[in-house]
Design a protein around this motif. Sequence first.
Motif, PDB file in Angstrom:
ATOM      1  N   ARG A 116       0.820  -1.220   0.000  1.00  0.00           N
ATOM      2  CA  ARG A 116       0.000   0.000   0.000  1.00  0.00           C
ATOM      3  C   ARG A 116       0.849   1.263   0.000  1.00  0.00           C
ATOM      4  NH1 ARG A 116      -2.667  -2.718   4.160  1.00  0.00           N
ATOM      5  NH2 ARG A 116      -1.748  -1.230   5.626  1.00  0.00           N
ATOM      6  N   THR A 117       2.032   1.199   0.586  1.00  0.00           N
ATOM      7  CA  THR A 117       2.882   2.389   0.669  1.00  0.00           C
ATOM      8  C   THR A 117       3.990   2.395  -0.395  1.00  0.00           C
ATOM      9  OG1 THR A 117       4.302   1.347   2.340  1.00  0.00           O
ATOM     10  CG2 THR A 117       2.441   2.685   3.140  1.00  0.00           C
ATOM     11  N   ALA A 118       3.912   1.485  -1.353  1.00  0.00           N
ATOM     12  CA  ALA A 118       4.929   1.432  -2.406  1.00  0.00           C
ATOM     13  C   ALA A 118       4.967   2.752  -3.163  1.00  0.00           C
ATOM     14  CB  ALA A 118       4.642   0.281  -3.372  1.00  0.00           C
ATOM     15  N   THR A 119       6.147   3.222  -3.428  1.00  0.00           N
ATOM     16  CA  THR A 119       6.355   4.491  -4.126  1.00  0.00           C
ATOM     17  C   THR A 119       5.645   4.520  -5.475  1.00  0.00           C
ATOM     18  OG1 THR A 119       8.486   4.724  -3.056  1.00  0.00           O
ATOM     19  CG2 THR A 119       8.153   6.015  -5.050  1.00  0.00           C
ATOM     20  N   PHE A 120       5.511   3.379  -6.094  1.00  0.00           N
ATOM     21  CA  PHE A 120       4.957   3.313  -7.442  1.00  0.00           C
ATOM     22  C   PHE A 120       3.436   3.402  -7.472  1.00  0.00           C
ATOM     23  CE2 PHE A 120       8.766   0.572  -7.163  1.00  0.00           C
ATOM     24  CZ  PHE A 120       9.635   1.411  -7.842  1.00  0.00           C
ATOM     25  N   LEU A 121       2.807   3.302  -6.308  1.00  0.00           N
ATOM     26  CA  LEU A 121       1.352   3.351  -6.221  1.00  0.00           C
ATOM     27  C   LEU A 121       0.906   4.638  -5.554  1.00  0.00           C
ATOM     28  CD1 LEU A 121       0.592  -0.310  -5.053  1.00  0.00           C
ATOM     29  CD2 LEU A 121       0.663   0.598  -7.393  1.00  0.00           C
ATOM     30  N   ALA A 122      -0.294   5.047  -5.897  1.00  0.00           N
ATOM     31  CA  ALA A 122      -0.865   6.259  -5.301  1.00  0.00           C
ATOM     32  C   ALA A 122      -2.309   5.977  -4.908  1.00  0.00           C
ATOM     33  CB  ALA A 122      -0.825   7.410  -6.306  1.00  0.00           C
ATOM     34  N   ARG A 123      -2.752   6.649  -3.870  1.00  0.00           N
ATOM     35  CA  ARG A 123      -4.162   6.544  -3.481  1.00  0.00           C
ATOM     36  C   ARG A 123      -5.001   7.363  -4.447  1.00  0.00           C
ATOM     37  NH1 ARG A 123      -6.599   4.459   0.866  1.00  0.00           N
ATOM     38  NH2 ARG A 123      -5.289   3.789   2.575  1.00  0.00           N
TER      39      ARG A 123
END
Length: 186
Positions: A116-123
Amino acid sequence: PYTLSLLTDRIAEIESWKMAGRKVTGVTVYGAFTAAWLKRDDPKHTFAPAHKALLMEYLAAELWRRGRKTWSVDDLEQWLVDFLADHPELTRHYGAAADGGLNDRHLIELFKEDLRTATFLAREGEAAFRFAHTSLQEYFLAGHLHRALVENRPAAWALPKVNRETLDFLGQLALESSEEGAGEQV
């Protein structure tokens, strides 16, 4: 604008590559900044950086397969649990049971948080996640397809038609790996 901002942060590095005679493609640049992001976030990782990049490849492919740009938190976490169950060779790196089973609830929660906190993903709003930029999904999808070619896993190609940008990244990856292979034979 997103890609341009990434490039401006790496102009000196790109110039040094060019001066050294290195071929610079989109894959070269995306590879460099994904590696830098993974290194920067290393103290926060539960997954090893190489495994996190692999996760991003599989996640990009699964989102593409399902025709989705975003996933709810529940869908993302369920995908992760299913992915880890299907890949015991990966979970054994983290002290999972010898049979690959993940019975440690604390470890599973750490894995979920790391994803969930991976740099490659965004909320996306309060309830969904997506790749931070479409080009990241395309880059990781190309990586997934390239890895499947190298590892002779044709079933991994069972995806809806990929877009031109993904195919461009795939061609660049193939070219890089063929050049690396040629260099090793010398």
